[in-house]
Each structure stands twice: as C-alpha cells, then as structure tokens.
Design a protein around this motif. Structure first.
Motif, PDB file in Angstrom:
ATOM      1  N   UNK A 173       0.801  -1.367  -0.049  1.00  0.00           N
ATOM      2  CA  UNK A 173      -0.109   0.102   0.091  1.00  0.00           C
ATOM      3  C   UNK A 173       0.932   1.390   0.007  1.00  0.00           C
ATOM      4  N   UNK A 174       0.404   2.432  -0.845  1.00  0.00           N
ATOM      5  CA  UNK A 174       1.277   3.291  -0.653  1.00  0.00           C
ATOM      6  C   UNK A 174       1.162   4.230   0.498  1.00  0.00           C
ATOM      7  N   UNK A 175       2.348   4.792   1.184  1.00  0.00           N
ATOM      8  CA  UNK A 175       2.202   5.647   1.907  1.00  0.00           C
ATOM      9  C   UNK A 175       2.020   7.011   1.707  1.00  0.00           C
ATOM     10  N   UNK A 176       0.965   7.591   2.365  1.00  0.00           N
ATOM     11  CA  UNK A 176       0.716   8.995   2.124  1.00  0.00           C
ATOM     12  C   UNK A 176       1.140   9.988   3.006  1.00  0.00           C
ATOM     13  N   UNK A 177       1.726  10.918   2.514  1.00  0.00           N
ATOM     14  CA  UNK A 177       2.761  12.156   3.564  1.00  0.00           C
ATOM     15  C   UNK A 177       2.159  13.384   3.161  1.00  0.00           C
ATOM     16  N   UNK A 178       1.585  14.084   4.218  1.00  0.00           N
ATOM     17  CA  UNK A 178       1.447  15.608   3.857  1.00  0.00           C
ATOM     18  C   UNK A 178       2.421  16.036   4.702  1.00  0.00           C
ATOM     19  N   UNK A 179       3.075  17.440   3.812  1.00  0.00           N
ATOM     20  CA  UNK A 179       4.257  18.239   4.220  1.00  0.00           C
ATOM     21  C   UNK A 179       3.704  19.540   4.416  1.00  0.00           C
ATOM     22  N   UNK A 180       3.717  20.219   5.547  1.00  0.00           N
ATOM     23  CA  UNK A 180       3.291  21.471   5.657  1.00  0.00           C
ATOM     24  C   UNK A 180       4.202  22.517   5.416  1.00  0.00           C
ATOM     25  N   UNK A 181       4.261  23.556   4.527  1.00  0.00           N
ATOM     26  CA  UNK A 181       5.222  24.249   4.146  1.00  0.00           C
ATOM     27  C   UNK A 181       6.054  24.086   2.706  1.00  0.00           C
ATOM     28  N   UNK A 182       6.212  25.154   1.901  1.00  0.00           N
ATOM     29  CA  UNK A 182       7.022  24.882   0.717  1.00  0.00           C
ATOM     30  C   UNK A 182       7.990  25.657   0.816  1.00  0.00           C
ATOM     31  N   UNK A 183       8.744  25.923   1.593  1.00  0.00           N
ATOM     32  CA  UNK A 183      10.221  26.467   1.836  1.00  0.00           C
ATOM     33  C   UNK A 183      11.229  25.622   1.413  1.00  0.00           C
ATOM     34  N   UNK A 184      12.161  25.888   1.418  1.00  0.00           N
ATOM     35  CA  UNK A 184      13.327  24.910   0.849  1.00  0.00           C
ATOM     36  C   UNK A 184      13.447  23.583   1.954  1.00  0.00           C
ATOM     37  N   UNK A 185      13.001  23.469   3.129  1.00  0.00           N
ATOM     38  CA  UNK A 185      12.854  22.396   3.785  1.00  0.00           C
ATOM     39  C   UNK A 185      11.908  21.626   3.443  1.00  0.00           C
ATOM     40  N   UNK A 186      10.492  21.871   3.259  1.00  0.00           N
ATOM     41  CA  UNK A 186       9.430  21.052   2.848  1.00  0.00           C
ATOM     42  C   UNK A 186       9.797  20.465   1.403  1.00  0.00           C
ATOM     43  N   UNK A 187      10.203  21.495   0.535  1.00  0.00           N
ATOM     44  CA  UNK A 187      10.227  21.148  -0.853  1.00  0.00           C
ATOM     45  C   UNK A 187      11.378  20.109  -1.078  1.00  0.00           C
ATOM     46  N   UNK A 188      12.434  20.432  -0.225  1.00  0.00           N
ATOM     47  CA  UNK A 188      13.674  19.295  -0.476  1.00  0.00           C
ATOM     48  C   UNK A 188      13.289  17.874   0.136  1.00  0.00           C
ATOM     49  N   UNK A 189      12.569  17.922   1.216  1.00  0.00           N
ATOM     50  CA  UNK A 189      11.907  16.789   1.988  1.00  0.00           C
ATOM     51  C   UNK A 189      11.112  16.078   0.639  1.00  0.00           C
ATOM     52  N   UNK A 190      10.244  16.734   0.267  1.00  0.00           N
ATOM     53  CA  UNK A 190       9.258  16.142  -0.593  1.00  0.00           C
ATOM     54  C   UNK A 190       9.985  15.751  -1.902  1.00  0.00           C
ATOM     55  N   UNK A 191      11.064  16.213  -2.441  1.00  0.00           N
ATOM     56  CA  UNK A 191      11.426  15.606  -3.665  1.00  0.00           C
ATOM     57  C   UNK A 191      12.418  14.260  -3.029  1.00  0.00           C
ATOM     58  N   UNK A 192      12.897  14.338  -1.921  1.00  0.00           N
ATOM     59  CA  UNK A 192      13.433  13.087  -1.307  1.00  0.00           C
ATOM     60  C   UNK A 192      12.714  12.033  -1.187  1.00  0.00           C
ATOM     61  N   UNK A 193      11.196  12.139  -0.830  1.00  0.00           N
ATOM     62  CA  UNK A 193      10.409  11.124  -0.223  1.00  0.00           C
ATOM     63  C   UNK A 193       9.531  10.778  -1.794  1.00  0.00           C
ATOM     64  N   UNK A 194       9.375  11.394  -2.514  1.00  0.00           N
ATOM     65  CA  UNK A 194       8.535  11.570  -3.880  1.00  0.00           C
ATOM     66  C   UNK A 194       8.456   9.895  -4.572  1.00  0.00           C
ATOM     67  N   UNK A 195       9.562   9.291  -4.113  1.00  0.00           N
ATOM     68  CA  UNK A 195       9.810   7.896  -4.965  1.00  0.00           C
ATOM     69  C   UNK A 195       9.108   6.766  -4.108  1.00  0.00           C
ATOM     70  N   UNK A 196       8.914   7.255  -2.740  1.00  0.00           N
ATOM     71  CA  UNK A 196       8.556   6.077  -2.000  1.00  0.00           C
ATOM     72  C   UNK A 196       7.374   6.250  -1.418  1.00  0.00           C
ATOM     73  N   UNK A 197       6.784   7.289  -1.741  1.00  0.00           N
ATOM     74  CA  UNK A 197       5.561   7.737  -0.952  1.00  0.00           C
ATOM     75  C   UNK A 197       4.893   8.830  -1.905  1.00  0.00           C
ATOM     76  N   UNK A 198       3.247   8.917  -1.540  1.00  0.00           N
ATOM     77  CA  UNK A 198       2.671   9.849  -2.253  1.00  0.00           C
ATOM     78  C   UNK A 198       2.609  11.175  -1.321  1.00  0.00           C
ATOM     79  N   UNK A 199       3.451  12.147  -1.870  1.00  0.00           N
ATOM     80  CA  UNK A 199       3.802  13.232  -0.973  1.00  0.00           C
ATOM     81  C   UNK A 199       2.703  14.483  -1.404  1.00  0.00           C
TER      82      UNK A 199
END
Ligand SMILES: Cc1cc2nc3c(=O)[nH]c(=O)nc-3n(C[C@H](O)[C@H](O)[C@H](O)COP(=O)(O)OP(=O)(O)OC[C@H]3O[C@@H](n4cnc5c(N)ncnc54)[C@H](O)[C@@H]3O)c2cc1C
Length: 328
Positions: A1-27
C-alpha cells in the motif's frame, strides 16, 4: 500500500524533503502563501524586484554542496561576490571581504524553490489549521476555508517553530523541544529608485543602527530585474522591540535611518514597501536536526531545528528524509 505523506510548508525544507520522499510515497505539500519559497521569496514590483527574505546562502555541508551542484551547473544558483562595505553613522566606511563562497538563486532568490517544486504535488494558497486527533484512517487536514485533505499516514510540519507548535496536536511527543525554540523577527525595507545609485558598493553591513544590512538587489548575478532596488533589513533586536508596532511608522523610521547611514537622497523613491517577518532568524534552535514521533507518525524539520540559515533548513530536511526513508 502506498504511504501518504502531507508536508506543511513549501520553503526549502518542505520542498527538498518532498523531492527526497516522492519515489517512496505519495507526497502532498501544502503552502499557505500564493507561491512557494517561504523565507527565500522574492517580491515583484515591476520594474523592481527584491529578495526580501534570505539574501544569500553558504554551502559548508558536503551533502548540501552535492545537492547544489546541478543547480550551479545550470545557472539556477550562482556565486555572489559583491563589493561589501561597513557603514556606521559618523564613521568612515571601510571595505570588508567575504572569505567563503556566498550563493544566490538566479534570476531571483525564489527560483531555487520553484525548481524544486517542479513535478511535485504542491498546493499553494492552502493554510492548514491545527490538526485534530488522528482518526482510524489516518490524519485528516483541515484548511482555513474548511476544506479537508487526507487521510495521510504521516504529517510533517516545516512551518516556523511557533506555527509548528500550534499545528501539530498535543500528543506530538516532541512538543517541548518545539516550544523551547526562539525565533526573532525582521523588518525588510524595499526601496526602488528611478535613477542609478551613486554608490560604490553592492552590500553595506550597518553597525550601531536599527539596520543591519543593505543590498543593491539588482547587482546580484543573473538578475532579470536591473532597476535600482535596495533591500534593507533591520537587526533582530530592533525588530523584536518593535514587532507589534504600526508598519508605516516603522517604515518611516527605517527609511530615515537608511538615508542617514548611506548618504543617499531617499526622499522620493519610485517604490517603497515594508515586509514584517515575525519569524525570520533563530535565536535558540531545537538543537536536533529534526523532531520525529514514529509512533504517531508526526515529524517536524526546518531551519529552527539547527540554525536560521538556508543551508541549515536543507540539512534538517535531509536528515529527516534519511530517517524516514529507512522505514518507508
Ligand atoms: C529577512 C530574512 C533574511 C534572511 N537572510 C538569510 C541569509 O542571508 N542567509 C541564509 O542562509 N538565511 C537567511 N534567512 C533564513 C532563511 O531564509 C531560512 O533559514 C530558510 O529559508 C528557512 O527555510 P524553511 O523551509 O525551514 O522555512 P520557511 O521558508 O519559513 O518555510 C516554511 C513555510 O511554511 C509555510 N506555512 C506556515 N504555516 C503554514 C500553514 N498553517 N499552512 C501551510 N503553510 C504554512 C510558510 O508560509 C512557509 O512558506 C533569512 C530569513 C529572513 C526572513
């Protein structure tokens, strides 16, 4: 089952985290502002542009250097070697060299985060409200217009510490560390001039003044807007002492100070605006790279975990990405 992750905030922290996780989860990234970048934003006031948050960034961390390499190669990030002087009222200005590389995004500071956001599911203009208790399905997010989003397996806040403390629910096991963080404000003064500036500097570091920094924004490398755009920033102490005061009154004080220290005639700027940042810099960080509650599947990261710098925000997100990837 795909893991679903919500990230609050699209500064450099939120966006770099999202790009790192995108292949392993639905972000999904939620950002309350109209655009991405957070404190790396750019204010447009045609023909002027102002990077009114972060002015530059350093890259001391080897992993951050590796992350930046492709952006340096394609010109999204450029080294900045401004002419820097130190100014103080009644004192002779003196030249001041920088001894380590300083970088900016080009053609404006918000470009790096815009590049990071490409291909990610980023929902801008969505302000997330404090989380309600977790349901059996997972975390549901509610926004300021009462829209609901979810359910998510994980929720990660990259909002400044005070906002993270409100957003994450009381059961978040790291609340104490979040609450102990102290951030400080900043007033940014945005001054556009009709004529070229009669100055021999690109950056003035200001001493013994409510102002700490003045940059000729248009002199940064690769700018698309070349109209004379001065960006001045207050000291954190001065901002904190005046954080709830009337912005136009603070603007008048800072403009007068800027005129006094630079000797420039700023009596009739072509553009004048002020941005008050309530959370600009980090006076007391959490002291840990990220905060993670594995049991409740909640986490937080951002500059305030380590230090108030772009590089620290990225390092914090990178460390959290490594920890999460180990268990996804
Ligand atoms: C005036 C100023 C000058 C600075 N100068 C420098 C400098 O020269 N060099 C340097 O390295 N650093 C500088 N910094 C610090 C640097 O900008 C930050 O360290 C870095 O950008 C922080 O990134 P972040 O992703 O952790 O947080 P942010 O960029 O703050 O991102 C957090 C995001 O969360 C969003 N958010 C908050 N609450 C919600 C909500 N409820 N729902 C949805 N979204 C929400 C915010 O809108 C924001 O976009 C400066 C900052 C400021 C303000």
């Amino acid at each position: 089952m795909t893991i679903r992750i919500a990230i609050i905030g699209a500064g450099i922290a939120g966006l770099s985290l999202a790009s790192r996780l995108r292949d392993r989860a639905e972000v999904t990234v939620f950002e309350k502002s109209r655009g991405v970048s957070g404190r790396m934003s750019t204010r447009y006031a045609d023909p002027f542009q102002f990077d009114h948050g972060a002015q530059y960034f350093t890259a001391r961390n080897v992993s951050f250097q590796a992350f930046l390499a492709p952006f340096l190669a394609d010109g999204t990030v450029q080294a900045w070697s401004p002419k820097v002087i130190t100014l103080a009222r009644g004192e002779t200005p003196y030249k001041r060299d920088w001894f380590e590389p300083h970088y900016v995004a080009a053609p404006r500071m918000n470009r790096l985060c815009q590049r990071l956001a490409e291909g990610l599911d980023v929902r801008v203009g969505v302000e997330i409200r404090p989380l309600s208790p977790r349901s059996t399905e997972g975390w549901w997010l509610r926004d300021a217009t009462d829209g609901t989003h979810g359910p998510y397996d994980w929720v990660i806040s990259t909002a400044p510490a005070a906002q993270t403390a409100t957003l994450l629910p009381p059961e978040f096991s790291c609340h104490e560390q979040v609450r102990a963080v102290r951030m400080e404000g900043c007033y940014s003064l945005l001054v556009g001039m009709a004529e070229p500036l009669p100055v021999a500097w690109d950056v003035a570091v200001v001493k013994d003044s409510p102002l700490a920094w003045i940059a000729a924004n248009h002199s940064k490398p690769g700018r698309e807007a070349t109209a004379p755009s001065l960006l001045a920033q207050s000291t954190p102490d001065w901002a904190e002492a005046h954080i709830n005061e009337d912005v136009p009154a603070m603007q008048a004080l800072l403009l007068a100070e800027m005129q006094a220290v630079t000797g420039l005639d700023l009596s009739a700027p072509a553009h004048l605006a002020t941005h008050r940042w309530r959370y600009a810099s980090v006076a007391a960080p959490a002291g840990e790279p990220f905060l993670l509650d594995e049991q409740r599947q909640l986490a937080a990261c951002g500059d305030w975990c380590l230090a108030g710098r772009v590089e620290s925000a990225w390092v914090s997100a990178d460390a959290l990405a490594i920890a999460l990837l180990a268990q996804l």
